[in-house]
Design an enzyme around this catalytic site. Sequence first.
Site, PDB file in Angstrom:
ATOM      1  N   ASN A 190       0.868  -1.179   0.000  1.00 35.96           N
ATOM      2  CA  ASN A 190       0.000   0.000   0.000  1.00 35.96           C
ATOM      3  C   ASN A 190       0.907   1.234   0.000  1.00 35.96           C
ATOM      4  O   ASN A 190       1.444   1.615   1.031  1.00 35.96           O
ATOM      5  CB  ASN A 190      -0.896  -0.037   1.258  1.00 35.96           C
ATOM      6  CG  ASN A 190      -1.825   1.160   1.321  1.00 35.96           C
ATOM      7  OD1 ASN A 190      -1.950   1.918   0.355  1.00 35.96           O
ATOM      8  ND2 ASN A 190      -2.471   1.340   2.456  1.00 35.96           N
ATOM      9  N   TRP A 191       1.047   1.828  -1.197  1.00 37.43           N
ATOM     10  CA  TRP A 191       1.969   2.977  -1.315  1.00 37.43           C
ATOM     11  C   TRP A 191       1.388   4.257  -0.725  1.00 37.43           C
ATOM     12  O   TRP A 191       2.085   5.253  -0.599  1.00 37.43           O
ATOM     13  CB  TRP A 191       2.301   3.223  -2.793  1.00 37.43           C
ATOM     14  CG  TRP A 191       3.175   2.203  -3.428  1.00 37.43           C
ATOM     15  CD1 TRP A 191       3.740   1.108  -2.842  1.00 37.43           C
ATOM     16  CD2 TRP A 191       3.606   2.180  -4.797  1.00 37.43           C
ATOM     17  NE1 TRP A 191       4.485   0.401  -3.765  1.00 37.43           N
ATOM     18  CE2 TRP A 191       4.427   1.044  -4.976  1.00 37.43           C
ATOM     19  CE3 TRP A 191       3.367   3.003  -5.896  1.00 37.43           C
ATOM     20  CZ2 TRP A 191       5.009   0.722  -6.194  1.00 37.43           C
ATOM     21  CZ3 TRP A 191       3.944   2.693  -7.120  1.00 37.43           C
ATOM     22  CH2 TRP A 191       4.761   1.562  -7.264  1.00 37.43           C
TER      23      TRP A 191
ATOM     24  N   HIS B 258      -9.834   0.689   4.512  1.00 38.87           N
ATOM     25  CA  HIS B 258      -8.563   0.976   5.183  1.00 38.87           C
ATOM     26  C   HIS B 258      -8.819   2.009   6.287  1.00 38.87           C
ATOM     27  O   HIS B 258      -9.639   2.918   6.120  1.00 38.87           O
ATOM     28  CB  HIS B 258      -7.534   1.507   4.180  1.00 38.87           C
ATOM     29  CG  HIS B 258      -6.161   1.591   4.785  1.00 38.87           C
ATOM     30  ND1 HIS B 258      -5.777   2.639   5.592  1.00 38.87           N
ATOM     31  CD2 HIS B 258      -5.109   0.737   4.736  1.00 38.87           C
ATOM     32  CE1 HIS B 258      -4.538   2.426   6.006  1.00 38.87           C
ATOM     33  NE2 HIS B 258      -4.113   1.280   5.502  1.00 38.87           N
TER      34      HIS B 258
ATOM     35  N   GLU C 195      -5.721  -5.109  10.509  1.00 36.34           N
ATOM     36  CA  GLU C 195      -4.740  -4.047  10.730  1.00 36.34           C
ATOM     37  C   GLU C 195      -5.108  -3.247  11.976  1.00 36.34           C
ATOM     38  O   GLU C 195      -5.925  -2.315  11.910  1.00 36.34           O
ATOM     39  CB  GLU C 195      -4.731  -3.078   9.541  1.00 36.34           C
ATOM     40  CG  GLU C 195      -4.341  -3.703   8.237  1.00 36.34           C
ATOM     41  CD  GLU C 195      -3.761  -2.634   7.314  1.00 36.34           C
ATOM     42  OE1 GLU C 195      -2.550  -2.694   7.056  1.00 36.34           O
ATOM     43  OE2 GLU C 195      -4.505  -1.745   6.887  1.00 36.34           O
TER      44      GLU C 195
ATOM     45  N   SER D 270       2.956  -1.865  10.560  1.00 37.88           N
ATOM     46  CA  SER D 270       4.388  -1.873  10.890  1.00 37.88           C
ATOM     47  C   SER D 270       5.093  -3.169  10.522  1.00 37.88           C
ATOM     48  O   SER D 270       5.989  -3.619  11.239  1.00 37.88           O
ATOM     49  CB  SER D 270       4.615  -1.558  12.378  1.00 37.88           C
ATOM     50  OG  SER D 270       4.200  -0.251  12.672  1.00 37.88           O
TER      51      SER D 270
ATOM     52  N   GLY E 232       2.818  -1.057   4.364  1.00 32.26           N
ATOM     53  CA  GLY E 232       2.801   0.356   3.998  1.00 32.26           C
ATOM     54  C   GLY E 232       4.214   0.866   3.766  1.00 32.26           C
ATOM     55  O   GLY E 232       4.803   0.669   2.694  1.00 32.26           O
TER      56      GLY E 232
HETATM   57  P1  PGA Z   1       2.526   0.585   7.734  1.00 33.72           P
HETATM   58  O1  PGA Z   1       1.086   0.760   7.057  1.00 33.72           O
HETATM   59  O2  PGA Z   1       3.107  -0.688   7.227  1.00 33.72           O
HETATM   60  O3  PGA Z   1       3.297   1.801   7.293  1.00 33.72           O
HETATM   61  O4  PGA Z   1       2.294   0.572   9.224  1.00 33.72           O
HETATM   62  C1  PGA Z   1       0.223  -0.327   6.899  1.00 33.72           C
HETATM   63  C2  PGA Z   1      -1.089   0.128   6.336  1.00 33.72           C
HETATM   64  O5  PGA Z   1      -1.550   1.233   6.634  1.00 33.72           O
HETATM   65  O6  PGA Z   1      -1.726  -0.580   5.563  1.00 33.72           O
END
Ligand code: PGA
Length: 276
Positions: free
Chosen positions: A31-32, A117, A187, A235, A256
């Site tokens: 997910n950019w 999301h 998430e 994360s 992310g």
């Molecule tokens: P992150 O984001 O890996 O930067 O914590 C994950 C996401 O929001 O899908």
Amino acid sequence: MAGDNGDYQIGGLHKTARVIIVLMKKVIVANWKLNPSTLKEARLLFSKTKNTLSVAQNVRAIVCPPHVFVQSLVVDQSSFCMIGSQDVFYEGAGAFTGEVSPASLKNMKVKYSLVGHSERREMGDSDLTINKKIVASLAAGLCPILCIGEKNRDDSGSYFIFLRNQLVTALAGVSRKLAGKIMVAYEPIWAIGKGATRSDSPEDVMEISIYIKKVLTDIYGREVGTKIPILYGGSVDEKNASDLIEKGGADGLLVGRASLDIDEFSTLLNFLNEKK
Ligand code: PGA
């Protein structure tokens, strides 16, 4: 034969018994978010991601760039490295400034879309809106990746009820047949983004994945409910990925920040590619 969720079956007839082995490919979603800012950078990042996977057998990557780059990148997608959308609207056409319809994505050969999301929920998507997006996506032939997750964890465990409600509302009216096209990404909001101090522990990911499968089984029955892939996001990086998959039992990862760093993301891709 490949299923909608990318699983493939090896079937054979042995006298009267049909033997079916189902192998599920691991999934990794990049997910950019609102990155990068130029098409040149987006092309470079996508081609490096794809090249890392050029011999991939066991992983399915889905890269979700900003909408504005989707059309340019989707022409270069491959069966193992596909383009997904970061969000989608629930109407097909009309006076909806700034929105993107499921049919337009489908017509562009996009197969997947994130829905629900936490950053979209924060910007106003209610559970009802998310349900409409899921239903409209499926009707247009897209495979939604439904994101759910609690803001906080309390000692009394009420976040389990919260997650159940998110699932039940988002999937209202989705038939058993169409449920086979969905993936769920767990998430926890407290683990997402720069402000997060850590990812979830593999033990908790395992516990919550089992709980999600139980809720899905309550809705769709065992046959369908246990086959819906459960991804973990929040994360994820090269240090915790292996525990999240091996000890946490996640069917895949939603990444992310680490998906923007090609060296780190390559490590994640290669790791997942070696998993069976
Ligand atoms: P992150 O984001 O890996 O930067 O914590 C994950 C996401 O929001 O899908």
